[in-house]
Design a protein around this motif. Structure first.
Motif, PDB file in Angstrom:
ATOM      1  N   VAL A  78     -38.633 -14.602   0.156  1.00 46.28           N
ATOM      2  CA  VAL A  78     -37.633 -14.012  -0.718  1.00 46.28           C
ATOM      3  C   VAL A  78     -36.808 -15.038  -1.591  1.00 46.28           C
ATOM      4  CG1 VAL A  78     -35.630 -12.591  -1.156  1.00 46.28           C
ATOM      5  CG2 VAL A  78     -37.257 -11.924   0.661  1.00 46.28           C
ATOM      6  N   ILE A  79     -37.065 -14.961  -3.034  1.00 47.88           N
ATOM      7  CA  ILE A  79     -36.324 -15.887  -3.701  1.00 47.88           C
ATOM      8  C   ILE A  79     -35.207 -15.295  -4.589  1.00 47.88           C
ATOM      9  CG2 ILE A  79     -37.008 -17.799  -5.519  1.00 47.88           C
ATOM     10  CD1 ILE A  79     -39.692 -17.797  -4.429  1.00 47.88           C
ATOM     11  N   VAL A  80     -34.256 -15.995  -4.720  1.00 54.05           N
ATOM     12  CA  VAL A  80     -33.310 -15.645  -5.702  1.00 54.05           C
ATOM     13  C   VAL A  80     -33.173 -16.378  -6.885  1.00 54.05           C
ATOM     14  CG1 VAL A  80     -30.712 -15.447  -6.154  1.00 54.05           C
ATOM     15  CG2 VAL A  80     -31.497 -14.641  -3.939  1.00 54.05           C
ATOM     16  N   VAL A  81     -33.548 -16.044  -8.117  1.00 55.84           N
ATOM     17  CA  VAL A  81     -33.637 -16.696  -9.242  1.00 55.84           C
ATOM     18  C   VAL A  81     -32.292 -16.542 -10.334  1.00 55.84           C
ATOM     19  CG1 VAL A  81     -34.978 -17.133 -11.562  1.00 55.84           C
ATOM     20  CG2 VAL A  81     -36.039 -16.477  -9.364  1.00 55.84           C
ATOM     21  N   ASN A  82     -31.500 -17.587 -10.775  1.00 59.54           N
ATOM     22  CA  ASN A  82     -30.416 -17.381 -11.353  1.00 59.54           C
ATOM     23  C   ASN A  82     -30.828 -18.190 -12.810  1.00 59.54           C
ATOM     24  OD1 ASN A  82     -27.523 -18.978 -12.178  1.00 59.54           O
ATOM     25  ND2 ASN A  82     -27.601 -16.671 -11.962  1.00 59.54           N
ATOM     26  N   VAL A  83     -30.491 -17.337 -13.894  1.00 60.46           N
ATOM     27  CA  VAL A  83     -30.718 -18.193 -15.227  1.00 60.46           C
ATOM     28  C   VAL A  83     -29.385 -18.466 -15.702  1.00 60.46           C
ATOM     29  CG1 VAL A  83     -31.692 -17.675 -17.564  1.00 60.46           C
ATOM     30  CG2 VAL A  83     -32.842 -16.640 -15.613  1.00 60.46           C
ATOM     31  N   TRP A  84     -28.978 -19.612 -16.029  1.00 63.38           N
ATOM     32  CA  TRP A  84     -27.869 -20.179 -16.186  1.00 63.38           C
ATOM     33  C   TRP A  84     -27.696 -21.201 -17.356  1.00 63.38           C
ATOM     34  CZ3 TRP A  84     -25.715 -24.905 -15.241  1.00 63.38           C
ATOM     35  CH2 TRP A  84     -26.920 -25.784 -14.881  1.00 63.38           C
ATOM     36  N   GLY A  85     -26.567 -21.606 -17.690  1.00 61.40           N
ATOM     37  CA  GLY A  85     -26.348 -22.807 -18.440  1.00 61.40           C
ATOM     38  C   GLY A  85     -24.795 -23.165 -18.380  1.00 61.40           C
ATOM     39  N   SER A  86     -24.616 -24.646 -18.301  1.00 61.71           N
ATOM     40  CA  SER A  86     -23.280 -25.042 -18.304  1.00 61.71           C
ATOM     41  C   SER A  86     -22.075 -24.643 -19.307  1.00 61.71           C
ATOM     42  CB  SER A  86     -23.095 -26.490 -17.935  1.00 61.71           C
ATOM     43  OG  SER A  86     -23.575 -27.299 -19.223  1.00 61.71           O
ATOM     44  N   TRP A  87     -22.779 -24.347 -20.585  1.00 69.74           N
ATOM     45  CA  TRP A  87     -22.250 -23.908 -21.714  1.00 69.74           C
ATOM     46  C   TRP A  87     -21.921 -22.493 -21.713  1.00 69.74           C
ATOM     47  CZ3 TRP A  87     -25.254 -19.933 -23.317  1.00 69.74           C
ATOM     48  CH2 TRP A  87     -26.521 -19.933 -23.012  1.00 69.74           C
ATOM     49  N   SER A 158     -28.469 -14.078 -15.761  1.00 72.04           N
ATOM     50  CA  SER A 158     -28.990 -13.072 -15.191  1.00 72.04           C
ATOM     51  C   SER A 158     -29.716 -13.660 -13.595  1.00 72.04           C
ATOM     52  CB  SER A 158     -30.646 -12.577 -15.852  1.00 72.04           C
ATOM     53  OG  SER A 158     -30.019 -12.073 -17.141  1.00 72.04           O
ATOM     54  N   THR A 159     -29.679 -12.651 -12.735  1.00 73.58           N
ATOM     55  CA  THR A 159     -30.025 -13.101 -11.478  1.00 73.58           C
ATOM     56  C   THR A 159     -30.966 -11.976 -11.014  1.00 73.58           C
ATOM     57  OG1 THR A 159     -27.716 -14.092 -11.080  1.00 73.58           O
ATOM     58  CG2 THR A 159     -29.331 -13.427  -9.102  1.00 73.58           C
ATOM     59  N   LEU A 160     -32.224 -12.444 -10.518  1.00 80.24           N
ATOM     60  CA  LEU A 160     -33.360 -11.711 -10.212  1.00 80.24           C
ATOM     61  C   LEU A 160     -33.496 -12.093  -8.516  1.00 80.24           C
ATOM     62  CD1 LEU A 160     -35.846 -12.324 -12.841  1.00 80.24           C
ATOM     63  CD2 LEU A 160     -34.399 -10.499 -12.900  1.00 80.24           C
ATOM     64  N   HIS A 166     -43.030 -11.960  -4.435  1.00 80.43           N
ATOM     65  CA  HIS A 166     -42.539 -12.367  -5.734  1.00 80.43           C
ATOM     66  C   HIS A 166     -42.482 -11.450  -6.912  1.00 80.43           C
ATOM     67  CE1 HIS A 166     -43.442 -16.612  -3.684  1.00 80.43           C
ATOM     68  NE2 HIS A 166     -42.440 -15.980  -3.339  1.00 80.43           N
ATOM     69  N   ARG A 167     -42.524 -10.114  -6.421  1.00 84.21           N
ATOM     70  CA  ARG A 167     -42.204  -9.170  -7.120  1.00 84.21           C
ATOM     71  C   ARG A 167     -40.800  -9.133  -7.796  1.00 84.21           C
ATOM     72  NH1 ARG A 167     -44.928  -4.161  -4.453  1.00 84.21           N
ATOM     73  NH2 ARG A 167     -43.716  -5.187  -2.847  1.00 84.21           N
ATOM     74  N   ILE A 168     -40.186  -8.497  -8.533  1.00 81.85           N
ATOM     75  CA  ILE A 168     -38.850  -8.453  -8.953  1.00 81.85           C
ATOM     76  C   ILE A 168     -38.424  -6.955  -8.248  1.00 81.85           C
ATOM     77  CG2 ILE A 168     -37.069  -7.756 -10.832  1.00 81.85           C
ATOM     78  CD1 ILE A 168     -38.891  -9.556 -12.709  1.00 81.85           C
ATOM     79  N   ALA A 169     -37.536  -7.405  -7.228  1.00 79.34           N
ATOM     80  CA  ALA A 169     -37.042  -6.299  -6.579  1.00 79.34           C
ATOM     81  C   ALA A 169     -35.628  -5.690  -6.919  1.00 79.34           C
ATOM     82  CB  ALA A 169     -37.012  -6.627  -5.267  1.00 79.34           C
ATOM     83  N   ALA A 170     -34.788  -6.617  -7.592  1.00 80.36           N
ATOM     84  CA  ALA A 170     -33.487  -6.548  -8.080  1.00 80.36           C
ATOM     85  C   ALA A 170     -33.067  -7.315  -9.345  1.00 80.36           C
ATOM     86  CB  ALA A 170     -32.503  -6.518  -6.823  1.00 80.36           C
ATOM     87  N   ARG A 171     -32.006  -7.110  -9.897  1.00 78.91           N
ATOM     88  CA  ARG A 171     -31.775  -7.838 -11.073  1.00 78.91           C
ATOM     89  C   ARG A 171     -30.194  -7.488 -11.372  1.00 78.91           C
ATOM     90  NH1 ARG A 171     -33.501  -6.419 -17.228  1.00 78.91           N
ATOM     91  NH2 ARG A 171     -32.643  -4.495 -16.655  1.00 78.91           N
ATOM     92  N   VAL A 172     -29.438  -8.391 -11.662  1.00 82.49           N
ATOM     93  CA  VAL A 172     -28.077  -8.316 -12.268  1.00 82.49           C
ATOM     94  C   VAL A 172     -28.281  -8.863 -13.603  1.00 82.49           C
ATOM     95  CG1 VAL A 172     -25.776  -8.889 -11.809  1.00 82.49           C
ATOM     96  CG2 VAL A 172     -26.897  -8.378  -9.898  1.00 82.49           C
ATOM     97  N   SER A 173     -27.976  -8.191 -14.564  1.00 82.34           N
ATOM     98  CA  SER A 173     -27.966  -8.528 -16.269  1.00 82.34           C
ATOM     99  C   SER A 173     -26.354  -9.011 -16.451  1.00 82.34           C
ATOM    100  CB  SER A 173     -28.424  -7.455 -16.993  1.00 82.34           C
ATOM    101  OG  SER A 173     -28.519  -8.088 -18.126  1.00 82.34           O
ATOM    102  N   GLY A 174     -26.144 -10.269 -16.306  1.00 84.12           N
ATOM    103  CA  GLY A 174     -24.720 -10.601 -16.434  1.00 84.12           C
ATOM    104  C   GLY A 174     -24.269 -11.268 -15.173  1.00 84.12           C
ATOM    105  N   PRO A 175     -23.064 -11.775 -15.109  1.00 83.11           N
ATOM    106  CA  PRO A 175     -22.362 -12.485 -13.709  1.00 83.11           C
ATOM    107  C   PRO A 175     -22.679 -11.471 -12.740  1.00 83.11           C
ATOM    108  CG  PRO A 175     -20.751 -11.803 -15.254  1.00 83.11           C
ATOM    109  CD  PRO A 175     -21.943 -11.400 -16.016  1.00 83.11           C
ATOM    110  N   THR A 176     -22.476 -12.143 -11.548  1.00 82.62           N
ATOM    111  CA  THR A 176     -22.669 -11.490 -10.257  1.00 82.62           C
ATOM    112  C   THR A 176     -21.556 -11.953  -9.341  1.00 82.62           C
ATOM    113  OG1 THR A 176     -24.021 -10.543  -8.482  1.00 82.62           O
ATOM    114  CG2 THR A 176     -24.489 -12.800  -9.211  1.00 82.62           C
TER     115      THR A 176
END
Length: 192
Positions: A78-87, A158-160, A166-176
């Motif tokens: 199971v893999i958690v993917v977090n899309v982010w930027g320090s800006w 976004s966090t998946l 490796h199928r997308i099972a859950a998503r948070v659109s925005g901060p978690t």
């Protein structure tokens, strides 16, 4: 009838007035670094039952230190993917929660990977070091990682949660938060 030249002058004066807003334009605010008018996801959660999940995600790239990384090297995890930027202000705000979740989840064999956006690897690495983050992040690749995420990470952050296939099972659109992320991952671990 108003002559065309007069209309052109009015248009130019109108534009000049719009440009002299005392530093209130989005461009001026961005140059000030004030983080005003930043738009992110609203924290919407989505969970998919195993039968409703799409094709597996194949995410790959180079880590901030240049090391190659791919989901293909982590079959059955199971893999958690977090899309982010320090800006990104919401990204900065969620970072301590992500680190706490990672500390607990790695004991269960879960992997976590960040996907940095719109900045150089040195800037991203400096932020992660100062924030005490211990999970790896992929460097900005001009958007290829976002394409690999099947359009499910349009907001920053976004966090998946990817299941063992490796199928997308859950998503948070925005901060978690730590509790939300841990709950989503635990659901995926228990239901497949």
């Amino acid at each position: 009838m108003i002559p065309a030249m007069a209309l052109a002058c009015v248009a130019v004066l109108g534009l000049a007035a719009c440009g002299s807003d005392g530093g209130k334009s989005i461009s001026d605010q961005a140059n000030q670094g004030s983080d005003k008018n930043y738009l992110a996801g609203d924290g919407t959660l989505a969970q998919l039952a195993p039968a409703k999940r799409g094709k597996p995600v194949t995410l790959s790239g180079k880590l901030l230190d240049g090391t190659p990384w791919s989901t293909k090297d982590h079959a059955g995890k199971v893999i958690v993917v977090n899309v982010w930027g320090s800006w990104c202000p919401p990204c900065k705000a969620e970072t301590p929660d992500l680190q706490k979740a990672w500390t607990a989840l790695q004991k269960k064999g879960v992997l976590m990977i960040g996907v940095d956006r719109q900045e150089g690897p040195q800037t991203a690495a400096a932020f992660l070091k100062s924030a005490g983050v211990t999970y790896p992040s992929l460097r900005d690749d001009g958007g290829a990682a976002l394409v690999a995420l099947q359009g499910k990470a349009s907001a920053t952050p976004s966090t998946l949660v990817l299941d063992k296939q490796h199928r997308i099972a859950a998503r948070v659109s925005g901060p978690t938060t730590e509790s939300t992320l841990t709950g989503l991952v635990n659901d995926v671990l228990s239901k497949g």
